[in-house]
Design an enzyme around this catalytic site. Structure first.
Site, PDB file in Angstrom:
ATOM      1  N   GLY A 147     -30.523 -32.359 -32.568  1.00 51.21           N
ATOM      2  CA  GLY A 147     -31.689 -31.619 -32.925  1.00 51.21           C
ATOM      3  C   GLY A 147     -31.449 -30.744 -34.341  1.00 51.21           C
ATOM      4  O   GLY A 147     -30.444 -31.261 -35.050  1.00 51.21           O
TER       5      GLY A 147
ATOM      6  N   ASP B 203     -20.927 -27.279 -28.470  1.00 47.06           N
ATOM      7  CA  ASP B 203     -22.064 -27.689 -27.456  1.00 47.06           C
ATOM      8  C   ASP B 203     -21.560 -27.583 -25.877  1.00 47.06           C
ATOM      9  O   ASP B 203     -20.364 -27.770 -25.754  1.00 47.06           O
ATOM     10  CB  ASP B 203     -22.414 -29.077 -27.912  1.00 47.06           C
ATOM     11  CG  ASP B 203     -24.214 -29.120 -27.298  1.00 47.06           C
ATOM     12  OD1 ASP B 203     -25.198 -28.970 -28.198  1.00 47.06           O
ATOM     13  OD2 ASP B 203     -24.357 -29.448 -26.070  1.00 47.06           O
TER      14      ASP B 203
ATOM     15  N   ASP C 167     -19.941 -22.953 -23.284  1.00 45.94           N
ATOM     16  CA  ASP C 167     -21.142 -22.410 -22.618  1.00 45.94           C
ATOM     17  C   ASP C 167     -21.444 -21.075 -23.262  1.00 45.94           C
ATOM     18  O   ASP C 167     -20.592 -20.201 -22.986  1.00 45.94           O
ATOM     19  CB  ASP C 167     -21.052 -22.282 -21.045  1.00 45.94           C
ATOM     20  CG  ASP C 167     -22.313 -21.794 -20.355  1.00 45.94           C
ATOM     21  OD1 ASP C 167     -23.377 -21.153 -21.163  1.00 45.94           O
ATOM     22  OD2 ASP C 167     -22.462 -21.680 -19.213  1.00 45.94           O
TER      23      ASP C 167
ATOM     24  N   TYR D 173     -39.021 -17.606 -22.986  1.00 46.19           N
ATOM     25  CA  TYR D 173     -38.390 -18.060 -24.397  1.00 46.19           C
ATOM     26  C   TYR D 173     -39.067 -17.011 -25.634  1.00 46.19           C
ATOM     27  O   TYR D 173     -38.308 -16.644 -26.249  1.00 46.19           O
ATOM     28  CB  TYR D 173     -39.052 -19.536 -24.723  1.00 46.19           C
ATOM     29  CG  TYR D 173     -38.496 -19.998 -25.611  1.00 46.19           C
ATOM     30  CD1 TYR D 173     -37.286 -20.611 -26.022  1.00 46.19           C
ATOM     31  CD2 TYR D 173     -39.280 -20.006 -27.147  1.00 46.19           C
ATOM     32  CE1 TYR D 173     -36.978 -21.404 -26.964  1.00 46.19           C
ATOM     33  CE2 TYR D 173     -39.072 -20.498 -28.319  1.00 46.19           C
ATOM     34  CZ  TYR D 173     -37.581 -21.300 -28.285  1.00 46.19           C
ATOM     35  OH  TYR D 173     -37.458 -21.549 -29.507  1.00 46.19           O
TER      36      TYR D 173
ATOM     37  N   LYS E 138     -36.545 -14.866 -27.976  1.00 44.12           N
ATOM     38  CA  LYS E 138     -36.389 -15.081 -29.586  1.00 44.12           C
ATOM     39  C   LYS E 138     -36.857 -13.769 -30.188  1.00 44.12           C
ATOM     40  O   LYS E 138     -36.352 -13.288 -31.242  1.00 44.12           O
ATOM     41  CB  LYS E 138     -37.336 -16.192 -30.069  1.00 44.12           C
ATOM     42  CG  LYS E 138     -36.839 -17.545 -29.479  1.00 44.12           C
ATOM     43  CD  LYS E 138     -35.581 -17.692 -29.932  1.00 44.12           C
ATOM     44  CE  LYS E 138     -34.974 -19.315 -29.457  1.00 44.12           C
ATOM     45  NZ  LYS E 138     -33.625 -19.304 -30.017  1.00 44.12           N
TER      46      LYS E 138
ATOM     47  N   PRO F 285     -36.362 -33.054 -28.964  1.00 38.62           N
ATOM     48  CA  PRO F 285     -36.438 -33.283 -27.596  1.00 38.62           C
ATOM     49  C   PRO F 285     -36.673 -31.769 -26.956  1.00 38.62           C
ATOM     50  O   PRO F 285     -37.359 -31.752 -26.056  1.00 38.62           O
ATOM     51  CB  PRO F 285     -35.015 -33.643 -27.230  1.00 38.62           C
ATOM     52  CG  PRO F 285     -34.515 -34.418 -28.316  1.00 38.62           C
ATOM     53  CD  PRO F 285     -35.116 -33.707 -29.638  1.00 38.62           C
TER      54      PRO F 285
END
Length: 280
Positions: free
Chosen positions: A18, A38, A67, A163, A167, A199
């Site tokens: 992404g 990642d 992580d 979410y 943010k 994705p």
């Protein structure tokens, strides 16, 4: 022409796909040394292969499995770049949008906690340790970029309470850090993407209704692409944005400035096949 990030040491979290991967590619093209981080070792390995063939000559490209919800792992990630001469740029991009994230009445507590741990704590840890590196190495033109979202500014068309809340926290955190460290030469900005053809979002938009609720508000009638975000991150990372600080940097195709787009003939393309069917 001198590359905009020549010799800068950069960390990107969520770099295996992404926005993160596209940004890693653009950074490497611009002469940056890149640590791709990642949580997924396999996809990170594949991403590294893509990047190696597209990087400028002489740049350092390495990977780190991390992580971001674990502070010791984030510290180790930053410590890795200390051996390069310290962090110049960090792009705290890792995040999740869990398929079980729903309205306030239906989102399980464990999904709420998981989302905050990655999306908020992960950014907090990244900022904490990268800024410490920037200060100790006396970086005069350092940049922190945190991935926020347009939903933190206007709310989501489909319920995703964990979410959206996470943010909003990222934007508030970024503004405060921007003020705290401006005199030390550290800029902190939030990238606020609109809905993207990645994705992360497409897996969330798993019904026609959810897709319609997003598409109908897009003036161009299409989702954005990751590379369009990556080019904005390059700007925020480089000295081209030397007087840009504490901003919620919107790259949303005009979504937050629109109400509802016309239900006339939709733009061509498979992603717009259901565009004209929406009922408001």
């Amino acid at each position: 022409m001198v590359a905009r990030l020549q010799g800068k040491n950069c960390i990107i979290t969520g770099a295996a796909g992404g926005i993160g991967l596209e940004t890693a590619i653009q950074f490497a093209k611009e002469g940056a040394n890149v640590l791709m981080s990642d949580v997924n070792a396999n996809t990170l390995r594949m991403a590294l292969e893509q990047l190696k063939s597209r990087a400028a000559k002489g740049v350092r490209i390495e990977t780190n499995v991390c992580d971001v919800s674990k502070e010791d792992q984030v510290k180790a990630m930053v410590d890795h770049v200390e051996s390069w001469g310290g962090v110049d740029v960090i792009f705290n991009n890792a995040g999740i949008m869990h398929p079980k994230d729903d309205g306030v009445l239906n989102t399980p507590e464990n999904i709420w906690d998981l989302t905050q741990d990655i999306n908020v704590k992960g950014v907090y840890y990244g900022c904490k340790h990268a800024i410490k590196s920037m200060l100790s190495n006396k970086k005069k033109s350092a940049s922190v970029i945190n991935t926020g979202s347009f939903v933190a500014l206007m709310g989501a068309a489909t319920p995703q309470i964990a979410y959206t809340t996470s943010k909003g926290a990222v934007l508030a955190m970024s503004r405060e850090l921007a003020i705290c460290y401006a005199k030390q030469g550290i800029r902190v900005n939030s990238l606020c993407p609109g809905p993207l053809n990645t994705p992360l979002l497409q897996e969330f938009l798993d019904t026609e209704e959810k897709a319609l609720r997003r598409t109908i508000h897009l003036p161009s009638g299409r989702f954005g692409e990751a590379i369009e975000q990556a080019k904005a991150v390059v700007f925020l990372a480089s000295d081209d944005s030397s007087y840009v600080n504490g901003q919620d940097f919107l790259v949303d195709g005009g979504l937050t400035k629109s109400y509802v787009t016309s239900l006339g003939t939709p733009p061509k393309g498979p992603e717009n096949e259901v565009f004209g069917k929406a009922k408001l």
